[in-house]
Scaffold this motif. Structure first.
Motif, PDB file in Angstrom:
ATOM      1  N   ARG A  56       0.705  -1.261  -0.078  1.00  0.00           N
ATOM      2  CA  ARG A  56       0.148   0.165   0.064  1.00  0.00           C
ATOM      3  C   ARG A  56       0.830   1.048  -0.179  1.00  0.00           C
ATOM      4  N   LEU A  57       1.999   1.203   0.824  1.00  0.00           N
ATOM      5  CA  LEU A  57       2.802   2.395   0.925  1.00  0.00           C
ATOM      6  C   LEU A  57       3.478   2.580  -0.577  1.00  0.00           C
ATOM      7  N   GLU A  58       3.920   1.580  -1.325  1.00  0.00           N
ATOM      8  CA  GLU A  58       4.516   1.746  -2.539  1.00  0.00           C
ATOM      9  C   GLU A  58       3.531   1.946  -3.647  1.00  0.00           C
ATOM     10  N   GLN A  59       2.318   1.525  -3.523  1.00  0.00           N
ATOM     11  CA  GLN A  59       1.037   1.894  -4.469  1.00  0.00           C
ATOM     12  C   GLN A  59       0.781   3.651  -4.316  1.00  0.00           C
ATOM     13  N   THR A  60       0.954   3.983  -3.180  1.00  0.00           N
ATOM     14  CA  THR A  60       0.504   5.099  -2.762  1.00  0.00           C
ATOM     15  C   THR A  60       1.308   6.260  -3.358  1.00  0.00           C
ATOM     16  N   LYS A  61       2.760   5.894  -3.304  1.00  0.00           N
ATOM     17  CA  LYS A  61       3.801   6.623  -3.838  1.00  0.00           C
ATOM     18  C   LYS A  61       3.493   6.864  -5.353  1.00  0.00           C
ATOM     19  N   ILE A  62       3.351   5.691  -5.842  1.00  0.00           N
ATOM     20  CA  ILE A  62       3.232   5.792  -7.380  1.00  0.00           C
ATOM     21  C   ILE A  62       1.897   6.299  -7.910  1.00  0.00           C
ATOM     22  N   LYS A 103       4.160  -3.892 -11.995  1.00  0.00           N
ATOM     23  CA  LYS A 103       5.387  -4.501 -11.441  1.00  0.00           C
ATOM     24  C   LYS A 103       5.400  -4.684 -10.112  1.00  0.00           C
ATOM     25  N   ILE A 104       5.053  -3.746  -9.448  1.00  0.00           N
ATOM     26  CA  ILE A 104       5.046  -3.731  -7.741  1.00  0.00           C
ATOM     27  C   ILE A 104       4.131  -4.595  -7.318  1.00  0.00           C
ATOM     28  N   ASN A 105       2.595  -4.335  -7.937  1.00  0.00           N
ATOM     29  CA  ASN A 105       1.707  -5.193  -7.562  1.00  0.00           C
ATOM     30  C   ASN A 105       2.096  -6.920  -7.732  1.00  0.00           C
ATOM     31  N   GLN A 106       2.722  -7.342  -8.781  1.00  0.00           N
ATOM     32  CA  GLN A 106       2.983  -8.567  -9.082  1.00  0.00           C
ATOM     33  C   GLN A 106       4.079  -8.970  -7.994  1.00  0.00           C
ATOM     34  N   LYS A 107       4.890  -8.496  -7.766  1.00  0.00           N
ATOM     35  CA  LYS A 107       6.162  -8.641  -6.815  1.00  0.00           C
ATOM     36  C   LYS A 107       5.485  -8.942  -5.524  1.00  0.00           C
ATOM     37  N   TYR A 108       4.849  -8.020  -5.081  1.00  0.00           N
ATOM     38  CA  TYR A 108       4.028  -8.200  -3.668  1.00  0.00           C
ATOM     39  C   TYR A 108       3.195  -9.287  -3.746  1.00  0.00           C
ATOM     40  N   LEU A 109       2.289  -9.492  -4.856  1.00  0.00           N
ATOM     41  CA  LEU A 109       1.483 -10.897  -5.054  1.00  0.00           C
ATOM     42  C   LEU A 109       2.271 -12.060  -4.795  1.00  0.00           C
ATOM     43  N   THR A 179      -4.912  -1.859 -13.393  1.00  0.00           N
ATOM     44  CA  THR A 179      -3.865  -1.586 -14.184  1.00  0.00           C
ATOM     45  C   THR A 179      -4.497  -1.536 -15.827  1.00  0.00           C
ATOM     46  N   ARG A 180      -5.550  -2.062 -15.954  1.00  0.00           N
ATOM     47  CA  ARG A 180      -6.123  -2.269 -17.325  1.00  0.00           C
ATOM     48  C   ARG A 180      -6.587  -0.938 -17.754  1.00  0.00           C
TER      49      ARG A 180
END
Length: 183
Positions: A56-62, A103-109, A179-180
């Motif tokens: 969530r923190l990384e998503q928020t930054k992006i 990329k971040i989503n997939q990494k954390y998934l 992302t779509r």
């Protein structure tokens, strides 16, 4: 004859007590395992919660970066600086940010999936430990222990594993949806 009857009654008495002891220890072992499987450390593993917070923190930054870029775009879509080239450049920047988010989503998934796998392995080890303890203490033999695990423990582990898989699938679908529309 009286001695034989007395010995027979005592044998039956102790046999019943031994059966009661086995039943009690079996029930206690299975309940301990059920309590373990239902504990917060298994149902909502802290390691997964931590990974989700990091995500969530990384998503928020992006997302903030993307929103800033979109706001900048909104302010600059005015002639004469508004050209096809500018739009193409902005679009490429948005696509790049969307790819970064994906990329971040997939990494954390993947990390979350690995954590769930570790937790499932811990559950299976706990189940094996229960089996070993029941056999070693004389509560039951290996065949009985295997039967108990098959009936009572394996379904619980399977249910928890299915919940983990469902959680990962739901996250993956949410990520696909987010992302779509960005790319």
């Amino acid at each position: 004859m009286a001695d034989i009857e007395r010995e027979h009654r005592q044998h039956q008495f102790w046999s019943c007590k031994k059966d009661d002891w086995k039943t009690l220890n079996t029930a206690e072992g299975l309940q301990d395992f059920k309590d373990f499987i239902c504990s917060q450390d298994i149902v909502n593993p802290p390691s997964v919660t931590h990974l989700i917070e990091q995500l969530r923190l990384e998503q928020t930054k992006i997302v903030e970066k993307r929103n800033s870029m979109l706001e900048e775009l909104q302010n600059s879509i005015k002639p004469p600086g508004f050209t096809k080239l500018t739009i193409h450049e902005w679009n490429q920047r948005i696509v790049d940010i969307s790819k970064e988010l994906d990329k971040i989503n997939q990494k954390y998934l993947q990390k979350i999936h690995q954590e769930y796998e570790k937790i499932t392995q811990i559950c299976l080890k706990k189940m094996d430990k229960l089996k070993k303890e029941m056999i070693e203490s004389g509560v039951c033999d290996e065949e009985e222990a295997q039967s108990l695990l098959k009936e009572d423990c394996i379904p619980l582990v399977g249910k928890q594993q299915a919940a983990y898989e469902s959680s990962v699938q739901n996250m993956d679908k949410a990520f696909e949806g987010s992302t779509r529309y960005l790319a």
